[in-house]
Design a protein around this motif. Sequence first.
Motif, PDB file in Angstrom:
ATOM      1  N   LEU A 277       0.825  -1.198   0.000  1.00 40.84           N
ATOM      2  CA  LEU A 277       0.000   0.000   0.000  1.00 40.84           C
ATOM      3  C   LEU A 277       0.868   1.261   0.000  1.00 40.84           C
ATOM      4  CD1 LEU A 277      -2.733  -1.035   2.598  1.00 40.84           C
ATOM      5  CD2 LEU A 277      -2.842  -1.150   0.102  1.00 40.84           C
ATOM      6  N   PRO A 278       0.493   2.258  -0.797  1.00 35.69           N
ATOM      7  CA  PRO A 278       1.285   3.496  -0.844  1.00 35.69           C
ATOM      8  C   PRO A 278       1.009   4.438   0.314  1.00 35.69           C
ATOM      9  CG  PRO A 278      -0.575   3.670  -2.337  1.00 35.69           C
ATOM     10  CD  PRO A 278      -0.603   2.262  -1.791  1.00 35.69           C
ATOM     11  N   ARG A 279      -0.066   4.200   1.050  1.00 34.51           N
ATOM     12  CA  ARG A 279      -0.374   5.035   2.204  1.00 34.51           C
ATOM     13  C   ARG A 279      -1.191   4.214   3.190  1.00 34.51           C
ATOM     14  NH1 ARG A 279      -5.571   7.077   2.730  1.00 34.51           N
ATOM     15  NH2 ARG A 279      -6.951   6.872   0.908  1.00 34.51           N
ATOM     16  N   LYS A 280      -1.277   4.694   4.402  1.00 30.02           N
ATOM     17  CA  LYS A 280      -2.018   3.991   5.435  1.00 30.02           C
ATOM     18  C   LYS A 280      -3.515   4.161   5.220  1.00 30.02           C
ATOM     19  CE  LYS A 280      -2.180   3.260  10.442  1.00 30.02           C
ATOM     20  NZ  LYS A 280      -1.829   1.837  10.303  1.00 30.02           N
ATOM     21  N   LEU A 281      -4.243   3.072   5.344  1.00 32.49           N
ATOM     22  CA  LEU A 281      -5.700   3.077   5.270  1.00 32.49           C
ATOM     23  C   LEU A 281      -6.262   2.608   6.597  1.00 32.49           C
ATOM     24  CD1 LEU A 281      -6.335   1.336   1.807  1.00 32.49           C
ATOM     25  CD2 LEU A 281      -6.732   3.745   2.338  1.00 32.49           C
ATOM     26  N   THR A 282      -7.462   3.044   6.908  1.00 34.71           N
ATOM     27  CA  THR A 282      -8.164   2.538   8.082  1.00 34.71           C
ATOM     28  C   THR A 282      -9.487   1.921   7.647  1.00 34.71           C
ATOM     29  OG1 THR A 282      -9.412   4.567   8.528  1.00 34.71           O
ATOM     30  CG2 THR A 282      -7.187   4.398   9.478  1.00 34.71           C
ATOM     31  N   VAL A 283     -10.006   1.044   8.469  1.00 34.35           N
ATOM     32  CA  VAL A 283     -11.289   0.429   8.173  1.00 34.35           C
ATOM     33  C   VAL A 283     -12.392   1.481   8.190  1.00 34.35           C
ATOM     34  CG1 VAL A 283     -12.989  -1.253   8.979  1.00 34.35           C
ATOM     35  CG2 VAL A 283     -10.566  -1.837   8.993  1.00 34.35           C
ATOM     36  N   ASP A 284     -12.306   2.430   9.097  1.00 35.89           N
ATOM     37  CA  ASP A 284     -13.320   3.483   9.143  1.00 35.89           C
ATOM     38  C   ASP A 284     -13.374   4.260   7.826  1.00 35.89           C
ATOM     39  OD1 ASP A 284     -14.175   2.888  11.704  1.00 35.89           O
ATOM     40  OD2 ASP A 284     -12.817   4.316  12.672  1.00 35.89           O
ATOM     41  N   GLU A 285     -12.206   4.560   7.272  1.00 37.55           N
ATOM     42  CA  GLU A 285     -12.169   5.268   5.990  1.00 37.55           C
ATOM     43  C   GLU A 285     -12.818   4.438   4.894  1.00 37.55           C
ATOM     44  OE1 GLU A 285      -8.932   6.997   2.728  1.00 37.55           O
ATOM     45  OE2 GLU A 285      -8.225   6.190   4.639  1.00 37.55           O
ATOM     46  N   ILE A 286     -12.525   3.158   4.891  1.00 38.21           N
ATOM     47  CA  ILE A 286     -13.079   2.260   3.878  1.00 38.21           C
ATOM     48  C   ILE A 286     -14.597   2.146   4.011  1.00 38.21           C
ATOM     49  CG2 ILE A 286     -13.165  -0.166   3.172  1.00 38.21           C
ATOM     50  CD1 ILE A 286     -10.133  -0.253   3.986  1.00 38.21           C
ATOM     51  N   PHE A 287     -15.076   1.933   5.218  1.00 35.62           N
ATOM     52  CA  PHE A 287     -16.506   1.743   5.438  1.00 35.62           C
ATOM     53  C   PHE A 287     -17.318   3.016   5.188  1.00 35.62           C
ATOM     54  CE2 PHE A 287     -16.116  -2.039   8.631  1.00 35.62           C
ATOM     55  CZ  PHE A 287     -15.801  -2.876   7.577  1.00 35.62           C
ATOM     56  N   ALA A 288     -16.708   4.161   5.417  1.00 30.97           N
ATOM     57  CA  ALA A 288     -17.449   5.422   5.304  1.00 30.97           C
ATOM     58  C   ALA A 288     -18.078   5.597   3.925  1.00 30.97           C
ATOM     59  CB  ALA A 288     -16.524   6.594   5.620  1.00 30.97           C
ATOM     60  N   ASP A 289     -17.436   5.070   2.892  1.00 30.89           N
ATOM     61  CA  ASP A 289     -17.945   5.239   1.531  1.00 30.89           C
ATOM     62  C   ASP A 289     -19.337   4.636   1.348  1.00 30.89           C
ATOM     63  OD1 ASP A 289     -15.606   6.514   0.785  1.00 30.89           O
ATOM     64  OD2 ASP A 289     -14.662   4.686   0.034  1.00 30.89           O
ATOM     65  N   SER A 290     -19.574   3.488   1.964  1.00 35.77           N
ATOM     66  CA  SER A 290     -20.859   2.811   1.750  1.00 35.77           C
ATOM     67  C   SER A 290     -21.815   2.949   2.923  1.00 35.77           C
ATOM     68  CB  SER A 290     -20.642   1.325   1.445  1.00 35.77           C
ATOM     69  OG  SER A 290     -19.995   0.673   2.527  1.00 35.77           O
ATOM     70  N   GLU A 291     -21.301   3.269   4.108  1.00 35.57           N
ATOM     71  CA  GLU A 291     -22.186   3.370   5.283  1.00 35.57           C
ATOM     72  C   GLU A 291     -23.272   4.420   5.088  1.00 35.57           C
ATOM     73  OE1 GLU A 291     -19.984   2.069   9.374  1.00 35.57           O
ATOM     74  OE2 GLU A 291     -19.238   3.880   8.393  1.00 35.57           O
ATOM     75  N   ARG A 292     -22.929   5.508   4.436  1.00 38.48           N
ATOM     76  CA  ARG A 292     -23.912   6.581   4.248  1.00 38.48           C
ATOM     77  C   ARG A 292     -25.037   6.134   3.312  1.00 38.48           C
ATOM     78  NH1 ARG A 292     -22.919   8.981  -0.679  1.00 38.48           N
ATOM     79  NH2 ARG A 292     -20.918   8.465  -1.639  1.00 38.48           N
ATOM     80  N   ILE A 293     -24.774   5.110   2.503  1.00 38.22           N
ATOM     81  CA  ILE A 293     -25.786   4.607   1.567  1.00 38.22           C
ATOM     82  C   ILE A 293     -26.559   3.439   2.173  1.00 38.22           C
ATOM     83  CG2 ILE A 293     -26.150   3.520  -0.693  1.00 38.22           C
ATOM     84  CD1 ILE A 293     -23.598   4.952  -1.619  1.00 38.22           C
ATOM     85  N   LEU A 294     -25.854   2.502   2.773  1.00 40.67           N
ATOM     86  CA  LEU A 294     -26.494   1.282   3.269  1.00 40.67           C
ATOM     87  C   LEU A 294     -27.115   1.461   4.644  1.00 40.67           C
ATOM     88  CD1 LEU A 294     -23.905  -1.457   2.196  1.00 40.67           C
ATOM     89  CD2 LEU A 294     -25.934  -0.642   0.952  1.00 40.67           C
ATOM     90  N   GLY A 295     -26.518   2.311   5.469  1.00 38.66           N
ATOM     91  CA  GLY A 295     -27.050   2.502   6.808  1.00 38.66           C
ATOM     92  C   GLY A 295     -27.149   1.200   7.575  1.00 38.66           C
ATOM     93  N   ASP A 296     -28.285   0.974   8.222  1.00 39.35           N
ATOM     94  CA  ASP A 296     -28.467  -0.231   9.038  1.00 39.35           C
ATOM     95  C   ASP A 296     -28.469  -1.506   8.212  1.00 39.35           C
ATOM     96  OD1 ASP A 296     -28.580   1.329  11.265  1.00 39.35           O
ATOM     97  OD2 ASP A 296     -30.765   1.313  11.430  1.00 39.35           O
ATOM     98  N   ALA A 297     -28.703  -1.395   6.908  1.00 40.94           N
ATOM     99  CA  ALA A 297     -28.706  -2.591   6.062  1.00 40.94           C
ATOM    100  C   ALA A 297     -27.336  -3.258   6.012  1.00 40.94           C
ATOM    101  CB  ALA A 297     -29.153  -2.240   4.643  1.00 40.94           C
ATOM    102  N   GLY A 298     -26.283  -2.469   6.284  1.00 38.08           N
ATOM    103  CA  GLY A 298     -24.931  -3.030   6.246  1.00 38.08           C
ATOM    104  C   GLY A 298     -24.484  -3.636   7.549  1.00 38.08           C
ATOM    105  N   VAL A 299     -25.368  -3.720   8.507  1.00 34.56           N
ATOM    106  CA  VAL A 299     -25.021  -4.292   9.806  1.00 34.56           C
ATOM    107  C   VAL A 299     -25.591  -5.704   9.882  1.00 34.56           C
ATOM    108  CG1 VAL A 299     -25.233  -4.094  12.307  1.00 34.56           C
ATOM    109  CG2 VAL A 299     -25.020  -2.036  10.905  1.00 34.56           C
ATOM    110  N   GLU A 300     -24.704  -6.675   9.979  1.00 35.52           N
ATOM    111  CA  GLU A 300     -25.116  -8.067  10.135  1.00 35.52           C
ATOM    112  C   GLU A 300     -24.333  -8.643  11.294  1.00 35.52           C
ATOM    113  OE1 GLU A 300     -25.864 -10.796   6.750  1.00 35.52           O
ATOM    114  OE2 GLU A 300     -24.255 -11.992   7.592  1.00 35.52           O
TER     115      GLU A 300
END
Length: 316
Positions: A277-300
Amino acid sequence: MQPLLLKTALKTYPHTRALKRGELTDPAVQLVFDEVEPIHNAFAPMARRQAYDVSELAIVTYLQAKAYGKPLILLPAVVAARFQQGCIIYNARRGKLDIDQLSGKKIGVRTYTQTTGMWVRAILSGTYGVPVEANEWITIEGAHLEEYADPSFVQRAAPGKQLLPMLRAGELDAAILGNDLPDEAGLEPLIPDAATADLAWYAAHRYVPINHVVVVTQALADAHPQAVRAVYDLLCRGKASVAAENAGKPDKLLFGYDALRAPLEETLAFCEEQGLLPRKLTVDEIFADSERILGDAGVEPPRTPPFHLFHSQKRI
């Protein structure tokens, strides 16, 4: 209203078969499948130029794409995962090779960024004490992301070379293969009793190594967020369609942010350790892209592995 047509690259698995046959549908979208074989041939076009609206993608390719700012969004859906310790083989016809003899050897892999290669290197280092830099890595292809440059200990084989002929000829000491593992006398797994070793790894880490996830384009998410929700719902329904046959087995289809958080954190750490990886990534950064769209649907709720698989086991 007519459904939105979405160009899609997705391999046929038991959990995607009903979706690809049109047995699972949603009035908001129609997935138009581009049959790509092998599926990894879809990864570079998706990562580089977003050739599909929806695509399966190797987890390492996605993480690199995210780090390089490509307009792709991860859905919290794993569509392919497997145990990896049987994926490194050697040519027993040229003599016995034990794992404690592996340092300094030449190991072939299709590309250094291949997800299977990443997992095998992580296991070699973390479980067996073989550092990544201790070996010479020989590749026959480059990365799916054109921006990525291999580390100095990675060398490209001459044009036209292939891993299995090189292994047979003794040009490689070992090779990592995935779906193309050969059934050939003399080509043996480097790790003895890989199946048992995989269960020990699973007992310690409590997930099956992730190979492929599903991504959508930023353009689709911006213009049609309801279509992204429909795609994720279809994938969830595909997983549910095979729940009975997968009951009691390690869950290879992790869905939802809670289930994916810990595995992704560890996957990121492995990628960083291996210079992927060329830079540090976090899971929060990754999830933020879809959380705003899926909301509670992405929680299993995360699925807990059967107790007997990790009871009294030490972390591997």
